[in-house]
Structure formats: structure tokens, C-alpha cells
Design an enzyme around this catalytic site. Sequence first.
Site, short mmCIF file in Angstrom:
data_model
loop_
_atom_site.label_atom_id
_atom_site.label_comp_id
_atom_site.label_asym_id
_atom_site.label_seq_id
_atom_site.Cartn_x
_atom_site.Cartn_y
_atom_site.Cartn_z
N ARG A 128 0.82 -1.22 0.00
CA ARG A 128 0.00 0.00 0.00
C ARG A 128 0.86 1.27 0.00
O ARG A 128 0.61 2.18 -0.80
CB ARG A 128 -0.98 -0.04 1.18
CG ARG A 128 -2.10 -1.05 0.98
CD ARG A 128 -2.98 -1.16 2.21
NE ARG A 128 -2.23 -1.65 3.37
CZ ARG A 128 -2.72 -1.71 4.60
NH1 ARG A 128 -3.96 -1.28 4.85
NH2 ARG A 128 -1.99 -2.18 5.59
N ASN A 159 -6.37 -2.93 1.35
CA ASN A 159 -6.33 -4.39 1.45
C ASN A 159 -7.75 -4.92 1.56
O ASN A 159 -8.58 -4.33 2.25
CB ASN A 159 -5.57 -4.84 2.71
CG ASN A 159 -4.07 -4.75 2.56
OD1 ASN A 159 -3.56 -4.57 1.47
ND2 ASN A 159 -3.37 -4.87 3.68
#
EC number: 6.2.-.-
Length: 759
Positions: free
Chosen positions: A34, A52
Site C-alpha cells: 500500500r 487491502n
Amino acid sequence: MANRVTIVDAMAGDRTIRRFRLRVRGVVQGVGFRPFAFALARKMGLSGFVLNDNAGVLIEVEGFGADAFARAVKTDAPPLSRIDTIEAHEIDTNGLTGFEIRESVGGKSATRIGADAATCRDCLDELFDPESRFFHYPFVNCTHCGPRLTITRRLPYDRAQTSMAGFVMCPACRADYENPLNRRFHAEPVACPACGPKLSHSVAEIAQAIRAGQIIALKGIGGFHLLCDAENENAIATLRRRKARDEKPFAVMLRDVAAAHRFAEITDAETALLESPAHPVVLAASQGNLPHGIAPGLTRVGVMLAYAPVHHLLLAALEEGSNVPVLVATSANPGGEPLVASNEDAHRRLSGIADLIVTHDRDIVVRADDSVMQIVAQAPAYLRRARGYVPEPVDLGSDGPSVIALGSDLKNTICVTRGREAYLSQHIGGLDNAEAIRFQRETVAHLCSILDVTPDYAACDLHPDFRSVRLAEGLDLPLIRVQHHVAHIAAVVAEHHLAGPVTGLALDGHGYGPGGTIWGGERIDLDGADWTHKGGLRPLPLAGGDKAAREPWRMGIGALYQAGREDLARALFASHPMAEKLISLFGLGMRVGLTSSMGRLFDAAAAIAGVRLVQHYEGQAAMEFEAMVTAPEVLADGYSLTGGQLDFMPLLIHLAENHVTVAESANLFHGTLIAGLAEWIAATRSPLDQGRVVLSGGCIMNRVLAEGLVNRLEAQGLTVFLPRAAPANDGGIALGQVAFARHVIEKHKLHSEEIETCA
């Protein structure tokens, strides 16, 4: 597993503002994906978000040049990530500005967690930097390193789902964790001395105890190690006595490859393995300057580099002047039991072994031994697959139902499939005690939970008395029983995606054959769910049943008596107190079982050659015999081939009659074995196998045998496939069971048949 990256709806570059939704699957959680996506989007001037979820990572990007984002994700992904697929679809723009990292989304999991990774260079620098708040902190980590699987209870991989949930981050750690430009952004185990786990004893205390010759039980990443000074012969002898480990080799741990070169001759390929993020134990040629008690009778030593911060701190504390410290680092478990992982178990099970038990307060959710590897035929091969590699799946090449396989009772692993992926568990060990069976059940529950799958079918061995079989029978699922040696071959076929017929050779200690026969040296043709036994080694008497596997002298006497050479049996084994009795029992017509096992053939030859009459651990005689090989030689007429049966009795008689040295015996045995097996394959090959030969079974871990066979067969124009994704021994059986079971399921569906059981 080979990545299979696909980009759907290929994007042509232009100066139009466009928006794309990217679905990234693979090992993409807990590896800094990320913050990587955040930084990349910022760099490219794109807006959108990343999060996620149960399927992996979801990204939306919008702006000029958004079409180039997916290509950059593919080429520049974080080092610990493993991308399987990137699916990119154009969607409507929404005009929002800025790029953000959103909260994770739950649901039924289709993603996976990464394996534990050794401390990275940046964290090591901080560990020894007095100006860093992580100075000498034995739990330093970031998104590029540290524990993953071993602390994870369930997915998605977030702190609340790990054993770090109870540690509240201090302001400094919280700032790192929430800063998308920091390498600790959403590093779930992040902590520092102010807020994180703590050791029960200082590194200085541990080092002092090591110097005093004491045995230390140290809690690490996947469990406890037993440590001692590897140059202190008394400490090594004490550890062997307390652990009831008479002669089985120990691994040694050092700070880096430069230090390891002092004790082992390490090749470039071995260096690459040692320094990989997994940091496995790697077998390398010994320099001969470690005490005999490290690896008695062997010429290679298991070398491992420090992989947790506490290891680095301890080795640094032990270093004095030019001294390069080296530690014995072996799994902490009483003989035959699984690895100790909890503080309570450590005090209960290790107090009689260790002088000092060092714990910490971060729970190990999934215990995992150190992986053990070697280089065979220029490529890595597992001897034990665990920490650092599990739960990386094996790509089966196609989707199918979920199957759970319970493996073998020796070197047990279990395997669960999800879609096209097979997840082989960490090494569990022999299922011969209550702790091991509890560990197996714990592994079944956790693997199914973390994959979020409910298996549709179960697979197991044919052996009616295996504990693994009884567990499979208790799952209340359609059950597919897979012959042991078929599973060995099927595992290799699966990992290499071989379709159609192959010629297989399975060489191991033993496996349950049809009608209760004891197989172990088998030529098998395999094609999906269909297999044909093309022959085996000449069966030898198995005097004493299971005792014969522990006492090679029994195999030696049995082989010579079977050949009608009672005289040689008496002469060679005259000094053994039980030899005359066994010979007399044979003379009275004692009935014994027979085995075609290659492992037992090794034992018979090693006993006749005078290598070893009694084994203190599995495979000891064969390993010591291999260690004596200098240049394999072929004995003319040392074997015969009749129909599908390969007979090495002429070789055994030659070794018994000619009083050659042990080294000459080792060379003759290995060279003749290789020649005979290669001729056997050539004589019994199917014309449909497309020249593909699969080698598997525990004896293929013998590097001299494996490489010799590969060279001979390739010289004949054949293509040889070895186990690479799983161990050649019974640690790979569960993979073969699921692969073969899925072929059986597909075959029965095609024929509208009900599955009951298949051999």
C-alpha cells in the site's frame, strides 16, 4: 512459484484523464504494497486510493498517464511481494483529487500472507545505530522484514489479526505506522523499546551463559532454538546427552557469509540461498575445523545466517577481537517431539535440557522450524520446507475443488488446495507422539482458517495403520487414498505442470504397496489419475521388521543369506553378538517380510562395507556412505535386469568378497547404482512419455545419486525433473496426494462415477 502476471484491457497511453481499477493478487499484504502504491501514485501525479481486502490489494488511479501505473506496479513492486495477477479495467472518472490509503475490507479470503523474512539491511543499520530509537532492540522490523505467518491468526493481515494486537503503539511508532512515506507504514509488527515485546533476559546475560558453556533455549520467530558455543566440545556433548540426540548433525549459525567461510566452503549458489530473505539452513562442504560433535561422520555442515535481530545482537555480543563466534542452533524439542513455541511449553518441556530459558511476550501463533536446503544439479532443493517459505503456494496450473491431504506419518506435512494453488504446510514431523498429533491438528485448523476454505475432499496414504490416515478418515469428506510412491511422483509432476504420461522413479525407505507389500524402489508410469507399476528393485529380507531400518547389519546378513552366501554373512558380521543367531534363524526357515526399498539396499551395502551396523538417526548409514564418495565407479556386471526387476546382488557380493576399502566401496556402490538405475529407466520407458523422467523419494536427497542420474539420463537425450517446490522425501507426499486426488476427481466426474477410494 512462477508469477503469472496478466493485465486485462491493455491501456494505450495518451493525455486523456482516465481512471482504472486494479486488482492485484498474490503475496501483497504485509509487504509494504500500500505505501508503495501510495508513493508511486504521488510520484505520477495520480489521484485515487489503495486498500487491502479479502482478495489482495485493490487500487483505483485517475489522471494523466494512469495507463502506465499498472506497468510500474508490475516492474517495481516491493521486494517481499509476489504478484500472481494484475487485472486492470477502465472505469468512469470521478474528479476527486488526492491519493489515500483506505481501511482494509474483510470477507471471505482469497489472498494470502507472506512468509517470515530475515532482518533487512535498513533494520540492521538501526539495530546497531546508537542514535536510533531501535538501537539494540531485539524486535526491530519493517515492511521489508520480520515475522509474518508465525504471528498471523487470520486475514486480512492487519495488526488486530496478529499476536501484536495487545501491544499499543507509542506515539513514535504510531507516527511511523501512519506515514505512507515511511517504510514502517502499516508494518503490523512495528514496535520499539517503549511499546513492544521484551526479552525475559538481556542479551548480555545470554552471551555470558554461552561463554560459560551453558545450553540456552531462546525464543525466536517460529519457535525456540537450543543454542551453545559450536567450538566448545563439552557444551556440544552436554546438549547431545540432554536432548538424547547421539549423532544426528547440528546446524550452526553465524553473523554473515564472510564469517561462514571460516567453517565451510560456500559456493555462489549456496551464498544466494543463505542471503535470501528466508535465510534457510544450507548444507555446504565443511572446512573440517569444527568439533567432530557437530556433524559426526559427514563432510557437509548445515550453515545458517542470523535472521532475527536477537541473533545479530547475541553474535555481536560474543565477538571479541578477531574471534568469529559460531553457535549451534538446533530446534528446541525433546527427542522426537515437535518444536516448542510457547513460553509455558518451554518451561515444561525444556527445563531438563537448557540451563537458561529465554522467552519474550510476543506469542508465536504458527510454529515453524528452520527450512533446510541444498544445491542439487545446479538448483536449490528442500530437505525440510518451513520458516521463510511457508505459506508460499505451489501453482498447480489449473483450478479445481478444494482438497486437503494429510501426508505421511514420517516427516509429516499437510496440504490444502484453493483454486489453482496448493498450500503445503510447514514441517510437522513424525506422528509418533501426542504432541506431534496435536501439532498436526493445529496446523490443519489454522491453514484452513487462514485460507478461508472448507475442503470438499480429503486425500491420504494407503497404509491402514497410519495416524494421518485415521485423521483423514475422521474428516467426514469423500476420501481418496493415494499409493505412497505414486504421490512422490505426482508431486513433481504437479509442480512442473507436466501433462500426459511420464516415466517415474520413486526411491525411498518404505511405502505401503498393493496387498501390504513393502515398496521403496519403484518404476511407475503416471498419467493424470492413471498409473502403472513397471517394476521394482529385487526385494530383500527385512529381518526384524522395523528394527531392520535401525540396524543395517540385519539387512546385510539378510541380503547375503538370500544370495546363498551364508559364509560371507558369518565372516563379515562375526563380531556382532546377534549375528549367529539371526543366521541360524534363517537356516531354520524363519519367515520374514521382503522389501524393495532403496533405503534398505543402502543399509545392506553400508553394513557389508563396514560403514555402520546400527543407526542413531534415520538415514545415517546412507548419509555417511555418501560422504565417503570421491569418484563414483561402475562395477562391470554389478547388477542384472530381468523383466522389470533390477537386482544389485552381484554388487553386494563383490563388496563382501573383495575386502575393498570403505571409500572404494562407496565409489563402487554409488557408481553402479547410478548406471543400473539409468539402464532400468531406458529399458522400461514408455514410448509415450515424451522423454520426460521424474525422480523422487527420500533417496533422491543423496546428491551423488541425484546428480549422477541426471547426468546419465540427460546424456541419453531425456529431460529429468527433480523435486524443487517440496522435499523429495515424505515432506512432499501431501502435495502429491492433492495433485493426484484432483486428477481422480476430474476423471470420476467425466465418467459420472461416485468417488469411494482410489489407490
